[in-house]
Motif scaffolding. Structure first.
Motif, mmCIF file in Angstrom:
data_model
loop_
_atom_site.group_PDB
_atom_site.id
_atom_site.type_symbol
_atom_site.label_atom_id
_atom_site.label_comp_id
_atom_site.label_asym_id
_atom_site.label_seq_id
_atom_site.Cartn_x
_atom_site.Cartn_y
_atom_site.Cartn_z
ATOM 1 N N LYS A 1 0.994 4.113 -2.974
ATOM 2 C CA LYS A 1 0.706 5.521 -2.661
ATOM 3 C C LYS A 1 1.883 6.414 -3.041
ATOM 4 O O LYS A 1 1.717 7.463 -3.673
ATOM 5 N N GLN A 2 3.094 5.975 -2.658
ATOM 6 C CA GLN A 2 4.296 6.767 -2.928
ATOM 7 C C GLN A 2 4.574 6.859 -4.433
ATOM 8 O O GLN A 2 5.010 7.908 -4.937
ATOM 9 N N SER A 3 4.318 5.776 -5.154
ATOM 10 C CA SER A 3 4.557 5.753 -6.602
ATOM 11 C C SER A 3 3.687 6.780 -7.327
ATOM 12 O O SER A 3 4.156 7.523 -8.189
ATOM 13 N N VAL A 4 2.400 6.820 -6.953
ATOM 14 C CA VAL A 4 1.479 7.767 -7.579
ATOM 15 C C VAL A 4 1.865 9.200 -7.219
ATOM 16 O O VAL A 4 1.891 10.094 -8.077
ATOM 17 N N LEU A 5 2.209 9.427 -5.959
ATOM 18 C CA LEU A 5 2.608 10.771 -5.514
ATOM 19 C C LEU A 5 3.872 11.234 -6.233
ATOM 20 O O LEU A 5 3.951 12.375 -6.718
ATOM 21 N N GLU A 6 4.836 10.347 -6.333
ATOM 22 C CA GLU A 6 6.112 10.661 -6.979
ATOM 23 C C GLU A 6 5.925 11.025 -8.456
ATOM 24 O O GLU A 6 6.536 11.951 -8.974
ATOM 25 N N MET A 7 5.035 10.284 -9.120
ATOM 26 C CA MET A 7 4.843 10.477 -10.570
ATOM 27 C C MET A 7 3.898 11.630 -10.915
ATOM 28 O O MET A 7 4.000 12.222 -11.976
ATOM 29 N N THR A 8 2.950 11.924 -10.018
ATOM 30 C CA THR A 8 1.880 12.871 -10.386
ATOM 31 C C THR A 8 1.740 14.065 -9.445
ATOM 32 O O THR A 8 1.063 15.044 -9.786
ATOM 33 N N SER B 1 -6.092 5.172 -1.832
ATOM 34 C CA SER B 1 -6.740 3.931 -2.285
ATOM 35 C C SER B 1 -6.317 3.519 -3.692
ATOM 36 O O SER B 1 -7.122 3.052 -4.483
ATOM 37 N N THR B 2 -5.029 3.693 -3.972
ATOM 38 C CA THR B 2 -4.552 3.405 -5.329
ATOM 39 C C THR B 2 -4.671 1.937 -5.708
ATOM 40 O O THR B 2 -4.646 1.584 -6.879
ATOM 41 N N LEU B 3 -4.804 1.040 -4.715
ATOM 42 C CA LEU B 3 -4.931 -0.397 -5.009
ATOM 43 C C LEU B 3 -6.379 -0.848 -5.170
ATOM 44 O O LEU B 3 -6.637 -1.980 -5.564
ATOM 45 N N SER B 4 -7.315 0.037 -4.865
ATOM 46 C CA SER B 4 -8.725 -0.349 -4.910
ATOM 47 C C SER B 4 -9.189 -0.606 -6.342
ATOM 48 O O SER B 4 -8.963 0.208 -7.234
ATOM 49 N N GLY B 5 -9.849 -1.749 -6.533
ATOM 50 C CA GLY B 5 -10.361 -2.097 -7.865
ATOM 51 C C GLY B 5 -11.779 -1.621 -8.109
ATOM 52 O O GLY B 5 -12.312 -1.783 -9.207
ATOM 53 N N GLN B 6 -12.405 -1.029 -7.085
ATOM 54 C CA GLN B 6 -13.787 -0.554 -7.236
ATOM 55 C C GLN B 6 -13.718 0.887 -7.749
ATOM 56 O O GLN B 6 -13.391 1.806 -7.001
ATOM 57 N N ARG B 7 -14.029 1.056 -9.025
ATOM 58 C CA ARG B 7 -13.834 2.366 -9.665
ATOM 59 C C ARG B 7 -14.962 2.654 -10.659
ATOM 60 O O ARG B 7 -15.497 1.737 -11.268
ATOM 61 N N GLN C 1 2.194 -8.601 -5.829
ATOM 62 C CA GLN C 1 1.724 -7.219 -5.989
ATOM 63 C C GLN C 1 2.899 -6.248 -5.990
ATOM 64 O O GLN C 1 2.990 -5.360 -6.840
ATOM 65 N N TYR C 2 3.782 -6.406 -5.009
ATOM 66 C CA TYR C 2 4.929 -5.501 -4.853
ATOM 67 C C TYR C 2 5.802 -5.531 -6.110
ATOM 68 O O TYR C 2 6.177 -4.477 -6.646
ATOM 69 N N TYR C 3 6.088 -6.735 -6.580
ATOM 70 C CA TYR C 3 6.916 -6.901 -7.785
ATOM 71 C C TYR C 3 6.268 -6.232 -8.997
ATOM 72 O O TYR C 3 6.922 -5.501 -9.750
ATOM 73 N N LYS D 1 0.835 -1.207 0.000
ATOM 74 C CA LYS D 1 0.000 0.000 0.000
ATOM 75 C C LYS D 1 0.871 1.259 0.000
ATOM 76 O O LYS D 1 0.601 2.223 -0.708
ATOM 77 N N GLY D 2 1.938 1.220 0.809
ATOM 78 C CA GLY D 2 2.854 2.363 0.881
ATOM 79 C C GLY D 2 3.551 2.614 -0.444
ATOM 80 O O GLY D 2 3.685 3.770 -0.889
ATOM 81 N N LEU D 3 3.998 1.532 -1.094
ATOM 82 C CA LEU D 3 4.660 1.664 -2.395
ATOM 83 C C LEU D 3 3.709 2.246 -3.433
ATOM 84 O O LEU D 3 4.076 3.135 -4.204
#
Length: 230
Positions: A136-143, A149-155, A214-216, A132-134
């Motif tokens: 969240k941090q990945s989206v923040l770093e890129m955008t 809730s970046t892992l949530s599939g309900q969209r 997931q992490y990989y 979850k931390g990875l």
């Protein structure tokens, strides 16, 4: 004229929950179509879903288990024909699936281009928060956008957002990769607190293997996105 809303539900071996999931959403007046894609289940998921008599419901079965990404793309080929708004929903939400309406309303009200379900804290201990931390941090770093809730599939998506993708990516990094792309294209995402529950991954060997994958996958997707958006 009201927008046409289609919900795609990829389902694999969900015979215990699929009926409750579908019964909970078929009467939501804003939803026009529900596309269930049985991803080659070995149980009675397809049979149970097919026995629910409702004009909104379209049930399909893949010849073998091909993974969530494939099932979503299969559903999209059907949903994109008529829909103005398209949602992804897991098959194991049971009665809590009715909370999907909370994700639909902000799209209809023009508050966002995409909504993501923000779940309450898990009831049982899962992982150590690395994945979850990875994410969240990945989206923040890129955008530069911070999302929980970046892992949530309900969209829920406006159709125009999904038209930017040739297909939904495969693998466990799909949600993170799509979130980065959506924000980079300039669309807005709103997280919506919902009272949804589904089968949680515990602190057993199976759970840790799942989170390792997931992490990989997320690390791999992040590397891809850094190349694509530099």
């Amino acid at each position: 004229m009201h927008p046409y809303i289609s919900i795609i539900i990829p389902a694999y071996n969900e015979e215990g929950r699929i009926k409750d999931t579908l019964d909970s959403i078929v009467d939501i007046k804003e939803i026009n179509e529900i596309v269930v894609v049985d991803d080659g289940s070995s149980d009675d998921t397809y049979k149970i879903a097919s026995e629910i008599k409702n004009d909104k419901l379209k049930v399909f079965k893949l010849d073998k288990n091909r993974g969530k990404g494939y099932a979503l793309n299969y559903g999209l080929r059907i949903s994109m024909k008529n829909a103005d708004i398209i949602g992804f929903l897991d098959g194991d939400l049971g009665k809590s699936a009715k909370e999907i309406r909370k994700l639909i309303v902000p799209i209809l009200d023009g508050e966002a281009d995409v909504t993501i379900a923000k779940f309450p804290p898990a009831k049982k201990k899962g992982g150590l928060g690395f994945v979850k931390g990875l994410a969240k941090q990945s989206v923040l770093e890129m955008t530069g956008v911070e999302l929980d809730s970046t892992l949530s599939g309900q969209r829920i998506f406006k159709k125009e957002v999904l038209e930017k993708f040739d297909e939904i990516p495969f693998g466990y990094g799909v949600e993170v990769g799509m979130t980065i792309d959506i924000l980079k294209y300039g669309y807005t995402i709103k997280e919506v607190l919902v009272n949804m529950t589904h089968n949680e991954t515990g602190r057993d060997l199976k759970g840790f293997i799942h989170r390792g994958k997931q992490y990989y996958h997320i690390k791999k997707v992040l590397g891809q996105k850094k190349k694509e958006w530099r």
